[in-house]
Design an enzyme around this catalytic site. Structure first.
Site, short mmCIF file in Angstrom:
data_model
loop_
_atom_site.label_atom_id
_atom_site.label_comp_id
_atom_site.label_asym_id
_atom_site.label_seq_id
_atom_site.Cartn_x
_atom_site.Cartn_y
_atom_site.Cartn_z
N CYS A 122 73.81 19.02 39.42
CA CYS A 122 74.19 19.67 40.47
C CYS A 122 74.68 21.04 39.96
O CYS A 122 74.64 21.89 40.93
CB CYS A 122 75.71 18.77 40.89
C1 BEZ Z 1 74.07 15.35 37.68
O1 BEZ Z 1 74.06 16.23 38.61
O2 BEZ Z 1 73.82 15.92 36.66
C2 BEZ Z 1 73.97 13.86 37.93
C3 BEZ Z 1 74.87 13.54 38.96
C4 BEZ Z 1 74.68 12.00 38.92
C5 BEZ Z 1 73.90 11.26 38.29
C6 BEZ Z 1 73.14 11.91 37.31
C7 BEZ Z 1 73.08 13.12 37.36
#
Ligand code: BEZ
Length: 254
Positions: free
Chosen positions: A83
């Protein structure tokens, strides 16, 4: 308290997770969690309205849309790696979205204070110190997440049992008439592609403006398709020259 690690772990395993992040969430009672009661959002639906707090203050979503195109996109959790890269990249592309009359708005299921702390990190590692350029919705009650079905099948069931869930990576492209024009849905583990989001905005806006369709892998400047509903005679009048491969497959430049 939901641990970030447990949210991330949950997004990668398919077996039911029964860790500490599953806690009753009484505040969600105002939403119906019965699957049959959920609105079905399809291409052509009017984007459901909502009033919610964001990092740039409270908004009424329809007022936020105003006369613009809007991209509403959700994120599984604050302070998560994928994200962070996505939000930074979209923020950096604000001038490209502005050119196309598109406003961005993100969503994550934590509060404004958490989002604001995370934005500082994004500005440090992704935007080269430039101010983060669009609001992030604080959807702590998952109201927007459920209205827009930004959850997995498994988490939908968890919610019916009164448990907390993480959102997935949904993208809704909404036009100035507030209609949903395009939907993309990615799992938490797969980051989105900014070029593809810009490409489909260009395709939608070109289709609206010129009455054409766009072929596979189309990008700005390439040939477009004359829809089968347009006769050869009308195509000649409208587009001038066109390339006829089959009666139903005609290309032109616009
Ligand atoms: C991320 O944004 O890195 C992420 C969020 C939830 C699960 C896996 C990755």
């Amino acid at each position: 308290m939901i641990s970030r690690v447990s949210v991330i772990r949950k997004c990668f395993v398919s077996t039911p997770y029964v860790g500490p992040r599953f806690r009753p969430i009484q505040q969600l009672r105002f939403v119906s969690f019965k699957q049959v009661d959920q609105p079905r959002i399809r291409i052509g639906s009017i984007a459901p309205n909502f009033k919610v707090d964001t990092t740039k203050g409270p908004i009424d979503f329809h007022e936020y849309i105003g006369d613009s195109w809007v991209i509403l996109f959700s994120h599984p959790a604050d302070y998560t790696p994928v994200c962070t890269t996505e939000l930074g990249a979209f923020s950096n592309l604000k001038p490209e979205f502005d050119k196309r009359g598109v406003k961005l708005i993100g969503l994550s299921t934590e509060g404004v204070d958490s989002h604001k702390g995370w934005i500082k990190d994004i500005e440090e590692v992704q935007t080269n110190g430039k101010e983060f350029s669009f609001p992030i919705i604080a959807d702590g009650k998952r109201e927007v997440a459920y209205k827009y079905d930004m959850v997995t099948e498994e988490d939908f069931g968890a919610l019916e049992q009164g448990k907390t869930v993480a959102t997935i990576r949904s993208v809704y492209i909404i036009d100035p008439l507030k209609k949903i024009r395009l939907i993309m849905t990615y799992p938490a583990s797969t980051g989105r592609n900014t070029s593809e989001v810009l490409r489909v905005i260009d395709a939608l806006q070109l289709s609206d403006a010129k009455g054409v369709a766009t072929p596979v892998d189309w990008t700005v400047g390439k040939e477009v398709i004359i829809p089968p509903t347009v006769s050869d005679e009308d195509a000649k009048a409208k587009f001038g020259d066109f390339r006829k491969v089959k009666p139903y497959l005609r290309f032109t430049k616009v």
